[in-house]
Design an enzyme around this catalytic site. Structure first.
Site, PDB file in Angstrom:
ATOM      1  N   THR A 221       0.936  -1.296   0.329  1.00 49.72           N
ATOM      2  CA  THR A 221      -0.041   0.128   0.056  1.00 49.72           C
ATOM      3  C   THR A 221       1.132   0.979   0.314  1.00 49.72           C
ATOM      4  OG1 THR A 221      -1.374  -0.910   1.515  1.00 49.72           O
ATOM      5  CG2 THR A 221      -1.864   0.928   1.526  1.00 49.72           C
ATOM      6  N   ARG A 249     -13.712  -7.604  -0.875  1.00 47.42           N
ATOM      7  CA  ARG A 249     -12.667  -7.600   0.887  1.00 47.42           C
ATOM      8  C   ARG A 249     -12.427  -5.800   0.425  1.00 47.42           C
ATOM      9  NH1 ARG A 249      -7.827  -5.998   1.478  1.00 47.42           N
ATOM     10  NH2 ARG A 249      -6.697  -6.883   3.874  1.00 47.42           N
ATOM     11  N   GLY A 251      -9.751  -3.446   2.371  1.00 46.54           N
ATOM     12  CA  GLY A 251      -9.143  -3.996   3.853  1.00 46.54           C
ATOM     13  C   GLY A 251      -9.180  -2.093   4.744  1.00 46.54           C
ATOM     14  N   ASP A 252      -8.410  -1.932   5.452  1.00 47.58           N
ATOM     15  CA  ASP A 252      -8.069  -0.259   6.114  1.00 47.58           C
ATOM     16  C   ASP A 252      -7.563   0.896   5.290  1.00 47.58           C
ATOM     17  OD1 ASP A 252      -5.533  -1.545   5.429  1.00 47.58           O
ATOM     18  OD2 ASP A 252      -4.786  -0.791   7.011  1.00 47.58           O
ATOM     19  N   THR A 272      -0.039   0.818   6.971  1.00 50.03           N
ATOM     20  CA  THR A 272      -0.029  -0.315   6.010  1.00 50.03           C
ATOM     21  C   THR A 272      -0.142  -1.364   6.495  1.00 50.03           C
ATOM     22  OG1 THR A 272       2.487  -0.511   5.537  1.00 50.03           O
ATOM     23  CG2 THR A 272       1.780   1.157   3.976  1.00 50.03           C
TER      24      THR A 272
HETATM   25  N1  ASP Z   1      -3.636  -2.496   4.514  1.00 45.68           N
HETATM   26  C1  ASP Z   1      -3.675  -2.713   3.001  1.00 45.68           C
HETATM   27  C2  ASP Z   1      -4.861  -3.478   3.397  1.00 45.68           C
HETATM   28  O1  ASP Z   1      -4.591  -4.684   4.119  1.00 45.68           O
HETATM   29  C3  ASP Z   1      -2.731  -3.845   2.362  1.00 45.68           C
HETATM   30  C4  ASP Z   1      -1.048  -3.962   2.583  1.00 45.68           C
HETATM   31  O2  ASP Z   1      -0.554  -3.043   3.173  1.00 45.68           O
HETATM   32  O3  ASP Z   1      -0.435  -4.620   2.458  1.00 45.68           O
HETATM   33  O4  ASP Z   1      -5.695  -3.530   2.067  1.00 45.68           O
END
Ligand code: ASP
Length: 371
Positions: A221, A249, A251-252, A272
């Site tokens: 990210t 899905r 994510g955050d 991230t």
């Molecule tokens: N935080 C991101 C997610 O869970 C992906 C990542 O940073 O690896 O979608």
């Protein structure tokens, strides 16, 4: 029914009132009083954001808004087909479709916008800005987000590069012995990459280092936050999310308070790493609240990570010592220009630009990796 023009007129008056009442709301929220001294403009980002922080700080120096600065910064990575964790070229979901998540927050206006599961737009952060500026909503998802993006003039394109598609095909073939997908070793055939260029491209793909959520699947990210000389803040987080994720899905990254939070009275933070862990602990909001109570950005990031450790009790997510078997990183900057970043596990880095000089620094961490 409220007449819309009437409403807009009243909003302007209310806006002026709100500005006048700022000190009071700050007192009510318990924020530390911030003196209006000049701060050193500072931009912080995840390690893949070295060019982003440089560009963002340049924009701020030219007097551009902090929001434009961070968004233009991350656009470099979103448009880069070689970054397989963000935007164009990002690794796809289970079905081989690239679905993108992004959020933005603009400190001075207390504005927020976000998109999730957006397909076909290389720069989801720009669509998030449009959600903030052109709708009364904060978050648009899926088909609706794409229709909105199209209406705002964003081109709809194929985001799956050949390189990302190859990675997905290899992953699909390695999933099970009892389906009809064959890995090159099983078929006895040279891989598609080897056929194309004698293996050089395949070697490059294999050696590519993406942060791993669960020790198996790549993630990645970009988060970028900036504070300008007036102490105004903005932030953005943008991603293709967890590789091979279940379609739909989220994510955050597009969740305000999880993958990003900005309070113009206090500071900004983004994340991230394993998004599920960040969502469950309202990660970036927690960091900003800890900064509000007087913690430095680094200490606030570390404390928020300790909450993730405490929340991680599932055996499938813990190692032999009962610690998370994944990583999360927080990147924070305060209204006064203090910055810091921390991760659960050692070895992570972040990008920072201050006084026109950009560099990567080691992040603070809770636990040392064994290897
Ligand atoms: N935080 C991101 C997610 O869970 C992906 C990542 O940073 O690896 O979608």
């Amino acid at each position: 029914m409220t007449d819309r023009r009437d409403f807009l007129r009243r909003s302007v008056v209310a806006g002026v009132g709100a500005a006048a009442g700022l000190a009071t709301s700050r007192e009510l929220s318990g924020a530390p009083a911030v003196l209006s001294t000049r701060v050193a403009p500072t931009a912080i980002a995840s390690a893949n954001g070295l060019e982003a922080v440089e560009l963002a700080l340049g924009r701020v120096a030219d007097g551009r808004s902090t929001l434009n600065a961070v968004v233009e910064g991350v656009n470099i990575v979103e448009r880069d087909p070689d970054d397989m964790s963000v935007g164009y070229g990002g690794l796809p979901n289970l079905d081989g479709v690239v679905q993108l998540d992004s959020s933005v927050m603009h400190g001075p206006s207390r504005g927020a916008g976000a998109v999730a599961c957006l397909e076909g737009v290389k720069t989801p952060s720009r669509v998030a800005v449009d959600v903030m500026r052109h709708t009364d909503h904060v978050l648009l998802v899926g088909k609706g987000a794409q229709r909105f993006a199209k209406s705002m003039g964003h081109p709809i394109e194929n985001l799956l590069t050949e390189r990302a598609r190859r990675r997905w095909i290899e992953w699909r073939a390695s999933m099970s012995d009892s389906d009809d997908y064959l890995a090159p070793e099983e078929s006895g055939m040279p891989t598609s990459a080897a056929l194309e260029d004698g293996g050089a491209a395949e070697a490059a793909v294999a050696s590519e280092l993406l942060d791993s959520h669960d020790g198996v699947r790549p993630g990645g990210t970009i988060n970028c936050n900036v504070v300008d000389a007036k102490g105004d803040l903005s932030g953005v987080t943008t991603t293709s999310g967890l590789a091979w994720k279940v379609p739909g899905r989220v994510g955050d990254s597009p969740i305000v308070g999880a993958g990003l939070y900005v309070d113009n009275d206090v500071g900004a933070c983004g994340s991230t790493g394993r998004g599920e862990a960040v969502i469950k602990t309202c990660g970036s909001h927690t960091v900003v609240e800890l900064m509000r109570s007087g913690m430095s950005p680094t200490d606030a990031c570390l404390e928020a990570l300790r909450r993730i450790v405490a929340f991680t009790v599932e055996p499938r997510l813990t190692n032999r010592d009962g610690l998370p078997n994944f990583n999360v990183n927080y990147y924070a900057v305060s209204k006064s220009g203090e910055y810091g970043a921390a991760a659960i596990w050692s070895g992570a880095r972040f990008a920072v630009c201050i006084d026109g000089e950009s560099r990567r620094e080691d992040t603070a961490y809770l636990f040392e990796r064994a290897d």
